[in-house]
Scaffold this active site. Structure first.
Site, PDB file in Angstrom:
ATOM      1  N   ASP A  91      -1.699  22.170  13.198  1.00  0.00           N
ATOM      2  CA  ASP A  91      -0.860  21.491  13.738  1.00  0.00           C
ATOM      3  C   ASP A  91      -0.619  21.483  15.106  1.00  0.00           C
ATOM      4  O   ASP A  91      -1.188  20.745  15.973  1.00  0.00           O
ATOM      5  CB  ASP A  91       0.485  21.751  12.920  1.00  0.00           C
ATOM      6  N   VAL A 112       3.260  18.170   4.162  1.00  0.00           N
ATOM      7  CA  VAL A 112       2.357  18.088   2.785  1.00  0.00           C
ATOM      8  C   VAL A 112       2.236  19.408   2.061  1.00  0.00           C
ATOM      9  O   VAL A 112       2.189  20.427   2.774  1.00  0.00           O
ATOM     10  CB  VAL A 112       0.904  17.479   3.217  1.00  0.00           C
TER      11      VAL A 112
HETATM   12  P1  IMP Z   1       0.352  25.416  13.975  1.00  0.00           P
HETATM   13  O1  IMP Z   1       0.221  26.708  14.354  1.00  0.00           O
HETATM   14  O2  IMP Z   1       1.503  24.555  14.475  1.00  0.00           O
HETATM   15  O3  IMP Z   1      -1.178  24.765  14.061  1.00  0.00           O
HETATM   16  O4  IMP Z   1       0.565  25.748  12.274  1.00  0.00           O
HETATM   17  C1  IMP Z   1      -0.482  25.608  11.429  1.00  0.00           C
HETATM   18  C2  IMP Z   1       0.295  26.238  10.165  1.00  0.00           C
HETATM   19  O5  IMP Z   1       1.491  25.717   9.768  1.00  0.00           O
HETATM   20  C3  IMP Z   1      -0.676  26.189   8.913  1.00  0.00           C
HETATM   21  O6  IMP Z   1      -1.587  27.043   8.837  1.00  0.00           O
HETATM   22  C4  IMP Z   1       0.333  26.194   7.853  1.00  0.00           C
HETATM   23  O7  IMP Z   1       0.439  27.500   7.455  1.00  0.00           O
HETATM   24  C5  IMP Z   1       1.791  25.470   8.486  1.00  0.00           C
HETATM   25  N1  IMP Z   1       1.935  24.125   8.343  1.00  0.00           N
HETATM   26  C6  IMP Z   1       1.625  22.997   9.068  1.00  0.00           C
HETATM   27  N2  IMP Z   1       1.586  21.965   8.665  1.00  0.00           N
HETATM   28  C7  IMP Z   1       2.128  22.119   7.269  1.00  0.00           C
HETATM   29  C8  IMP Z   1       2.309  21.188   6.082  1.00  0.00           C
HETATM   30  O8  IMP Z   1       2.844  19.952   6.213  1.00  0.00           O
HETATM   31  N3  IMP Z   1       2.739  21.668   5.042  1.00  0.00           N
HETATM   32  C9  IMP Z   1       2.677  23.104   4.973  1.00  0.00           C
HETATM   33  N4  IMP Z   1       2.260  23.928   5.971  1.00  0.00           N
HETATM   34  C10 IMP Z   1       2.074  23.337   7.087  1.00  0.00           C
END
Ligand code: IMP
Ligand code: MG
Length: 178
Positions: free
Chosen positions: A100, A150
């Site tokens: 994300d 999701v």
């Molecule tokens: P980032 O550090 O913002 O890239 O977040 C990534 C982490 O957030 C992923 O490994 C997931 O554990 C969690 N995450 C992000 N989007 C979702 C979603 O739509 N559903 C469930 N977990 C999510």
């Protein structure tokens, strides 16, 4: 569980076909080199076991446990379970669930690079590139998905729904109830 699902975003058959295609590319790209798969628990486990079975070549694997500090500065990540094995000199493929903002992965990447792997490559079934806060090179992406929360295929809501074989959104009232 079915009644909690609002909309299927990526059906199981599509996931399966895409994982197989990614597997073929990875086998081609890492021709002649042993792969070391490193998954990020717990979300990456489902993709890891599916992907590993499409890779017809010698490989080893390991799991990294992390937790994000909720409510604190974004990207503050802590290792709750370190890798069992040394990765120095190995071709490491990080197997994620979703990318994300990229903050979690940026931390993991920095941490693993200090251990001097021969190479460090990133693979994820799901991506929201338009949400990136830090720039990260992701070599293998399954699907780019819309900006909706999701679950399924490893992704959870409060620890549940990881075992859904597809990617789906939940009814808003499911996320409101305790
Ligand atoms: P980032 O550090 O913002 O890239 O977040 C990534 C982490 O957030 C992923 O490994 C997931 O554990 C969690 N995450 C992000 N989007 C979702 C979603 O739509 N559903 C469930 N977990 C999510
Ligand atoms: Mg995760």
């Amino acid at each position: 569980m079915r009644e909690d699902i609002a909309k299927v975003i990526v059906p199981a058959a599509k996931l399966k076909a895409r994982v197989r295609a990614l597997g073929r590319r990875i086998v081609r790209d890492f021709d002649g080199r042993d792969l070391h798969l490193v998954t990020v628990m717990k979300g990456g486990l489902f993709f890891l076991t599916d992907l590993a079975r499409t890779l017809d070549r010698p490989l080893s694997l390991d799991c990294l446990g992390i937790s994000s500090y909720a409510g604190q500065s974004q990207g503050a990540v802590r290792i709750t379970k370190d890798l069992d094995d040394d990765i120095q000199g190995r071709h490491v493929l990080i197997v994620e669930d979703i990318i994300d903002t990229g903050l979690t992965l940026a931390y993991i990447r920095r941490n693993l690079l200090l251990r001097q792997p021969a190479s460090l490559t990133i693979c994820t079934p799901l991506d929201r590139p338009y949400r990136r806060i830090v720039d990260i090179d992701v070599a293998y992406v399954g699907f780019t998905i819309p900006d909706e929360f999701v679950v399924g295929y490893g992704l959870d809501w409060r620890g549940r729904y990881r075992n859904l074989p597809y990617i789906a959104t939940l009814h808003p009232e499911v996320m409101r109830r305790e």
